[in-house]
Design an enzyme around this catalytic site. Sequence first.
Site, mmCIF file in Angstrom:
data_model
loop_
_atom_site.group_PDB
_atom_site.id
_atom_site.type_symbol
_atom_site.label_atom_id
_atom_site.label_comp_id
_atom_site.label_asym_id
_atom_site.label_seq_id
_atom_site.Cartn_x
_atom_site.Cartn_y
_atom_site.Cartn_z
ATOM 1 N N SER A 12 0.857 -1.191 0.000
ATOM 2 C CA SER A 12 0.000 0.000 0.000
ATOM 3 C C SER A 12 0.887 1.233 0.000
ATOM 4 O O SER A 12 1.705 1.422 0.922
ATOM 5 C CB SER A 12 -0.882 0.007 1.246
ATOM 6 O OG SER A 12 -1.375 1.315 1.448
ATOM 7 N N HIS A 37 -1.344 -1.385 -4.224
ATOM 8 C CA HIS A 37 -2.602 -1.018 -3.562
ATOM 9 C C HIS A 37 -2.616 0.491 -3.307
ATOM 10 O O HIS A 37 -1.677 1.049 -2.723
ATOM 11 C CB HIS A 37 -2.704 -1.788 -2.253
ATOM 12 C CG HIS A 37 -3.984 -1.601 -1.506
ATOM 13 N ND1 HIS A 37 -5.128 -2.314 -1.807
ATOM 14 C CD2 HIS A 37 -4.308 -0.795 -0.472
ATOM 15 C CE1 HIS A 37 -6.107 -1.948 -0.985
ATOM 16 N NE2 HIS A 37 -5.631 -1.021 -0.159
ATOM 17 N N ASP A 39 -4.716 3.637 -1.761
ATOM 18 C CA ASP A 39 -5.766 3.983 -0.793
ATOM 19 C C ASP A 39 -6.274 5.405 -1.013
ATOM 20 O O ASP A 39 -5.545 6.377 -0.787
ATOM 21 C CB ASP A 39 -5.208 3.851 0.634
ATOM 22 C CG ASP A 39 -5.009 2.405 1.030
ATOM 23 O OD1 ASP A 39 -5.976 1.630 0.954
ATOM 24 O OD2 ASP A 39 -3.879 2.048 1.415
ATOM 25 N N MET A 41 -8.839 8.218 0.232
ATOM 26 C CA MET A 41 -9.614 8.584 1.427
ATOM 27 C C MET A 41 -10.119 10.010 1.296
ATOM 28 O O MET A 41 -9.407 10.882 0.789
ATOM 29 C CB MET A 41 -8.739 8.477 2.675
ATOM 30 C CG MET A 41 -8.091 7.121 2.855
ATOM 31 S SD MET A 41 -7.175 7.056 4.402
ATOM 32 C CE MET A 41 -6.438 5.425 4.280
ATOM 33 N N HIS A 70 -8.453 1.193 -3.743
ATOM 34 C CA HIS A 70 -9.349 0.993 -2.594
ATOM 35 C C HIS A 70 -9.998 2.330 -2.268
ATOM 36 O O HIS A 70 -9.343 3.232 -1.734
ATOM 37 C CB HIS A 70 -8.502 0.469 -1.419
ATOM 38 C CG HIS A 70 -9.251 0.259 -0.152
ATOM 39 N ND1 HIS A 70 -8.629 0.024 1.056
ATOM 40 C CD2 HIS A 70 -10.585 0.227 0.125
ATOM 41 C CE1 HIS A 70 -9.526 -0.128 2.007
ATOM 42 N NE2 HIS A 70 -10.729 -0.001 1.471
ATOM 43 N N MET A 72 -12.121 4.628 -0.177
ATOM 44 C CA MET A 72 -12.746 4.864 1.135
ATOM 45 C C MET A 72 -13.385 6.242 1.050
ATOM 46 O O MET A 72 -12.917 7.214 1.670
ATOM 47 C CB MET A 72 -11.667 4.773 2.234
ATOM 48 C CG MET A 72 -11.222 3.339 2.477
ATOM 49 S SD MET A 72 -9.626 3.215 3.321
ATOM 50 C CE MET A 72 -8.530 3.307 1.908
ATOM 51 N N MET A 141 -11.404 -5.926 5.612
ATOM 52 C CA MET A 141 -10.604 -4.975 6.389
ATOM 53 C C MET A 141 -10.298 -5.597 7.747
ATOM 54 O O MET A 141 -11.207 -6.000 8.479
ATOM 55 C CB MET A 141 -11.366 -3.666 6.610
ATOM 56 C CG MET A 141 -11.610 -2.825 5.361
ATOM 57 S SD MET A 141 -10.126 -2.321 4.468
ATOM 58 C CE MET A 141 -9.171 -1.461 5.715
ATOM 59 N N ASP A 177 -6.731 -6.469 4.240
ATOM 60 C CA ASP A 177 -6.176 -5.123 4.291
ATOM 61 C C ASP A 177 -6.142 -4.604 5.720
ATOM 62 O O ASP A 177 -7.183 -4.354 6.327
ATOM 63 C CB ASP A 177 -7.006 -4.189 3.399
ATOM 64 C CG ASP A 177 -6.319 -2.850 3.185
ATOM 65 O OD1 ASP A 177 -5.178 -2.684 3.638
ATOM 66 O OD2 ASP A 177 -6.941 -1.980 2.534
HETATM 67 O O1 LIG Z 1 -6.784 0.668 3.617
HETATM 68 C C1 LIG Z 1 -5.891 0.906 4.391
HETATM 69 C C2 LIG Z 1 -6.159 1.724 5.637
HETATM 70 O O2 LIG Z 1 -7.473 2.117 5.636
HETATM 71 C C3 LIG Z 1 -4.483 0.459 4.098
HETATM 72 O O3 LIG Z 1 -4.486 -0.238 2.867
HETATM 73 C C4 LIG Z 1 -3.930 -0.432 5.189
HETATM 74 O O4 LIG Z 1 -4.059 0.131 6.443
HETATM 75 C C5 LIG Z 1 -2.505 -0.808 4.913
HETATM 76 O O5 LIG Z 1 -1.655 -0.333 5.884
HETATM 77 P P1 LIG Z 1 -0.936 -1.272 6.983
HETATM 78 O O6 LIG Z 1 -0.422 -2.482 6.253
HETATM 79 O O7 LIG Z 1 0.148 -0.393 7.507
HETATM 80 O O8 LIG Z 1 -1.983 -1.641 8.003
HETATM 81 FE FE LIG Z 2 -6.436 -0.210 1.667
#
Ligand SMILES: O=C(CO)[C@H](O)[C@H](O)COP(=O)(O)O
Ligand SMILES: [Fe+2]
Length: 225
Positions: A12, A37, A39, A41, A70, A72, A141, A177
Amino acid sequence: MKFDRSVKIAPSILSADFANFGAEIQAVEAQGADWIHVDVMDGHFVPNITFGPATCAAIRPHIKTVMDVHLMIAPVDPYIQAFADAGADVITAHVEAGPHIHRTLQAIRATGAKAGLALNPGTPAEVAAPLLDMVDLICVMTVNPGFGGQKFIHSCVQKVTELREMIGDREVHIEIDGGVDPSTAPLVIAAGADVLVAGSAVFKGGSVQNPVPYGENIRAIRASV
Ligand SMILES: O=C(CO)[C@H](O)[C@H](O)COP(=O)(O)O
Ligand SMILES: [Fe+2]
């Protein structure tokens, strides 16, 4: 994008250097990443803001593997085409982000992208049951979305087992994730997952100038499963 059930590691870029995404992506891919990946947000669905479709389009030429986006964000539907145009291979939306997940998944597939369905830790596996023929990926998640570097929530492992059973022989990936590292990866792979997102566990200790730790970290996760 061809379906396969092998274990895939998806760093990520939430844990990468935000001023240097292109070079960070090239570095982790050279060090063995299978997917990238991304993210997104919005400061509304989750309490953090990252970036939008323009950044995704800018980083796309640097990704040789799979761009796994992804979302969010809420609402999702008005932005699906923009992320598809940015070159996303997989677009994942949260079931909690709006009242019309069925429509959202249809809209994602209509762009030609693969459709992903994300479930927060508090959302049960059953919500996916009526949607199994409309999804290419289910993202479980294992932290509450919004931030990298959080602790893996162990009660989510049972959900992976339930989803694997529900999916049967359909070609649907199970992605994990949040909080994935060499201690948690084996639990979710044993339960039936095949895509492991890892941010902090991949990027820790390395940099664009010194990418060797990225490779060591990816290999440590791969070796653990
Ligand atoms: O969607 C996510 C957070 O909302 C990230 O993809 C996820 O947290 C990855 O980070 P880590 O591996 O450090 O937990
Ligand atoms: Fe993610």
